[in-house]
Design a protein around this motif. Structure first.
Motif, short mmCIF file in Angstrom:
data_model
loop_
_atom_site.label_atom_id
_atom_site.label_comp_id
_atom_site.label_asym_id
_atom_site.label_seq_id
_atom_site.Cartn_x
_atom_site.Cartn_y
_atom_site.Cartn_z
N ARG A 102 0.82 -1.22 0.00
CA ARG A 102 0.00 0.00 0.00
C ARG A 102 0.85 1.26 0.00
O ARG A 102 0.39 2.34 -0.33
N TYR A 103 2.12 1.12 0.42
CA TYR A 103 2.99 2.31 0.52
C TYR A 103 4.21 2.24 -0.38
O TYR A 103 4.86 3.24 -0.63
N VAL A 104 4.55 1.03 -0.81
CA VAL A 104 5.79 0.86 -1.57
C VAL A 104 5.46 0.14 -2.88
O VAL A 104 4.74 -0.86 -2.87
N GLU A 105 5.97 0.67 -3.98
CA GLU A 105 5.74 0.02 -5.27
C GLU A 105 6.74 -1.11 -5.48
O GLU A 105 7.86 -1.05 -4.99
N GLY A 106 6.32 -2.12 -6.23
CA GLY A 106 7.24 -3.18 -6.63
C GLY A 106 7.65 -4.12 -5.50
O GLY A 106 8.73 -4.70 -5.55
N THR A 107 6.80 -4.28 -4.48
CA THR A 107 7.12 -5.26 -3.43
C THR A 107 7.02 -6.66 -4.02
O THR A 107 6.30 -6.89 -5.00
N LYS A 108 7.73 -7.60 -3.40
CA LYS A 108 7.73 -8.97 -3.92
C LYS A 108 7.41 -9.97 -2.80
O LYS A 108 7.75 -9.71 -1.65
N PRO A 109 6.79 -11.11 -3.17
CA PRO A 109 6.58 -12.13 -2.14
C PRO A 109 7.92 -12.69 -1.65
O PRO A 109 8.85 -12.83 -2.44
N VAL A 110 8.00 -12.97 -0.36
CA VAL A 110 9.22 -13.56 0.21
C VAL A 110 9.11 -15.08 0.00
O VAL A 110 8.15 -15.68 0.46
N PRO A 111 10.06 -15.71 -0.69
CA PRO A 111 9.92 -17.15 -0.97
C PRO A 111 9.95 -18.03 0.29
O PRO A 111 9.17 -18.97 0.39
N MET A 112 10.86 -17.72 1.23
CA MET A 112 10.99 -18.58 2.40
C MET A 112 11.14 -17.77 3.66
O MET A 112 11.89 -16.79 3.69
N LEU A 113 10.44 -18.15 4.72
CA LEU A 113 10.57 -17.47 6.01
C LEU A 113 10.70 -18.51 7.11
O LEU A 113 10.15 -19.61 7.01
N MET A 144 -6.14 -16.91 -6.69
CA MET A 144 -6.30 -16.24 -7.99
C MET A 144 -5.12 -16.54 -8.93
O MET A 144 -5.19 -16.27 -10.11
N ASP A 145 -4.02 -17.02 -8.35
CA ASP A 145 -2.83 -17.29 -9.16
C ASP A 145 -2.14 -18.53 -8.58
O ASP A 145 -1.07 -18.46 -7.98
N PRO A 146 -2.80 -19.69 -8.76
CA PRO A 146 -2.39 -20.91 -8.03
C PRO A 146 -1.00 -21.40 -8.34
O PRO A 146 -0.41 -22.12 -7.53
N SER A 147 -0.43 -21.03 -9.49
CA SER A 147 0.89 -21.56 -9.81
C SER A 147 2.02 -20.69 -9.24
O SER A 147 3.18 -21.07 -9.27
N ALA A 148 1.67 -19.51 -8.70
CA ALA A 148 2.69 -18.66 -8.07
C ALA A 148 3.27 -19.37 -6.84
O ALA A 148 2.53 -20.04 -6.13
N PRO A 149 4.60 -19.25 -6.64
CA PRO A 149 5.23 -20.03 -5.56
C PRO A 149 4.79 -19.65 -4.14
O PRO A 149 4.86 -20.47 -3.23
N GLY A 150 4.35 -18.42 -3.92
CA GLY A 150 3.91 -18.00 -2.58
C GLY A 150 5.04 -17.95 -1.59
O GLY A 150 6.20 -17.72 -1.96
N THR A 151 4.72 -18.15 -0.32
CA THR A 151 5.73 -18.09 0.75
C THR A 151 5.71 -19.40 1.54
O THR A 151 4.65 -19.86 1.94
#
Ligand code: ASP
Ligand code: MG
Length: 437
Positions: free
Chosen positions: A229-240, A277-284
């Protein structure tokens, strides 16, 4: 077996439910936990509120409106008249049950029974849909195995024993469907795991059946490395790591309920955040594995108040901090961040309800200063103290922003900084540039 949890928006319409059915029929054995359709639990809260206020007409109007919405979903969801009829019967009986509360004295027990109907609606409708399309599935009633104890904590022994025996009674299924959120309490009454509690259900279920993995399906593609909401171009974190996820969950990463993390962490079951909505995306993927030496994400928490107590008595004294903390304890206010010096201590709170009482009490021990409208910025990652440079990177990024408090070393997973609310957007962007670009 894997546990797959779908939130309210993921089952929010007939179309979404059909999408969920496709996702869960993947050739593996899955136990599927569903929330109520989006908006339903809120409507049930409203209905209960009308009953509390003795406005039966208001409650009935809301109930009828909600039932109409379900009628539309039924018409869209099933092909065959047979299934439309079956589903209408179940749904109608649930709504009749809701209407029956107009004849009751209305207390918290009735309210909890009403709140449980959203998950019963969604799971019954979904199970019938799976039957219609020929899936090999069974519905497991959460009220038969999910239980909280006298302290409102999950009774894990009861849950494990009963869920596993229900599974034994329903052998050979590919898919099991069950309700999130709802449970019984120590007295056998209908209760729940608090709003948003379906994630918790999924985690408790995963632990009880020793699942291979717990998947939390929402409408975002995982935990992002900064606030979109405040930063453009954020990305999902693959592993936490679980600890990193726990820090982020407090800092408003709302897609995962903070309580959800604990049972999965203790039983070493990985949790994967995925996007319907995007089931093939790797997510976190959240697990007990950590990625060495990487700053994973930045998050912010609004509405923070900082309180500073300065006192000559603190110098070389013991017992001063205890006295200060006791004041927060007796005012039932949790402390989030703490920083200390020889002559003073600063703490932050996110609940201002008892602020005046706290300040009054603290004045007995020293000079008190309050700063409201502050924000905690939290930098999360594998920040082992033997590694060098990460503090400098963070502080340097914020070199032009006034920083009220800095905290590091409570865990090896975060650095927290307290700044003014007006500087939040700038700080988040500067940190993203310095750390992730
Ligand atoms: N339906 C419940 C709620 O809206 C539980 C959940 O969605 O997790 O709070
Ligand atoms: Mg939810």
């Amino acid at each position: 077996m894997k546990v797959l949890k779908f939130g309210g928006t993921s089952v929010g319409s007939a179309e979404r439910m059909k999408q969920v059915a496709k996702l869960i029929m993947n050739g593996e054995k899955n136990l599927v936990v569903l929330s109520a359709m989006s908006g339903t639990t809120n409507s049930l809260v409203e209905i209960a509120d009308y009953f509390y206020k003795n406005n039966t007409a208001g409650a009935l109007e809301k109930i009828n409106m909600l039932e109409h919405q379900y009628t539309d979903v039924i018409n869209e969801l099933y092909e065959k008249t047979e299934y439309k009829t079956k589903s209408t019967e179940i749904v109608h009986s649930i709504f009749d049950y809701l209407r029956s509360f107009s004849k009751h004295v209305f207390t918290i027990f009735e309210e909890k029974a009403i709140l449980a109907q959203g998950e019963l609606l969604s799971t019954n409708m979904f199970q019938l849909y799976l039957e219609e399309i020929g899936a090999n599935s069974a519905l497991l009633p959460a009220l038969d195995y999910m239980r909280i104890d006298k302290n409102n904590e999950p009774d894990t022994a009861f849950i494990t024993e009963n869920l596993n025996s229900i599974l034994v009674e329903n052998p050979g299924k590919d898919i099991y469907i069950t309700q999130g959120y709802i449970c019984r309490n120590f007295y056998g009454e209908i209760d729940n795991l608090q709003r948003g509690g379906s994630d918790y259900s999924a985690s408790l279920i995963g632990a009880a059946i020793k699942a291979k993995e717990i998947q939390i399906w929402t409408d975002i593609d995982g935990m992002h490395n900064n606030d979109p909401r405040y930063v453009e171009g954020t990305k999902p974190v693959p592993m936490l790591h679980f600890e990193e996820a726990a820090e982020l969950a407090y800092f408003g990463a709302k897609i995962l309920h903070p309580t959800c993390i604990l049972p999965a962490k203790l039983h070493n079951i990985p949790v994967r955040l995925l996007n319907t909505m995007d089931p093939s995306a790797p997510g976190t993927l959240i697990s007990n594995k950590r990625v060495k030496g990487i700053i994973e994400a930045v998050a912010a928490k609004d509405g923070i108040t900082a309180i500073k107590i300065k006192s000559g008595h603190m110098l070389l004294a013991y017992g001063f901090l205890r006295k200060v903390f006791e004041i927060f304890e007796s005012n039932q206010t949790p402390i989030d961040m703490i920083t200390t010096s020889e002559v003073g201590v600063s703490v932050t709170i996110d609940n201002k309800r008892k602020l005046n009482e706290i300040v009054d009490d603290l004045k007995k021990f020293g000079t008190v200063t309050v700063d409201e409208d502050m924000v905690i910025i939290c930098v999360v990652g594998d920040l082992e103290y033997e590694l060098v440079g990460f503090q400098a990177k963070v502080i340097n990024a914020l070199k032009d922003i006034p920083v009220r408090m800095i905290s590091y070393g409570g865990s090896n997973y975060n650095i927290s900084l307290l700044i003014k609310a007006e500087d939040k957007k700038k700080a988040l962007n500067l940190l993203s540039e310095a750390i992730f670009d």
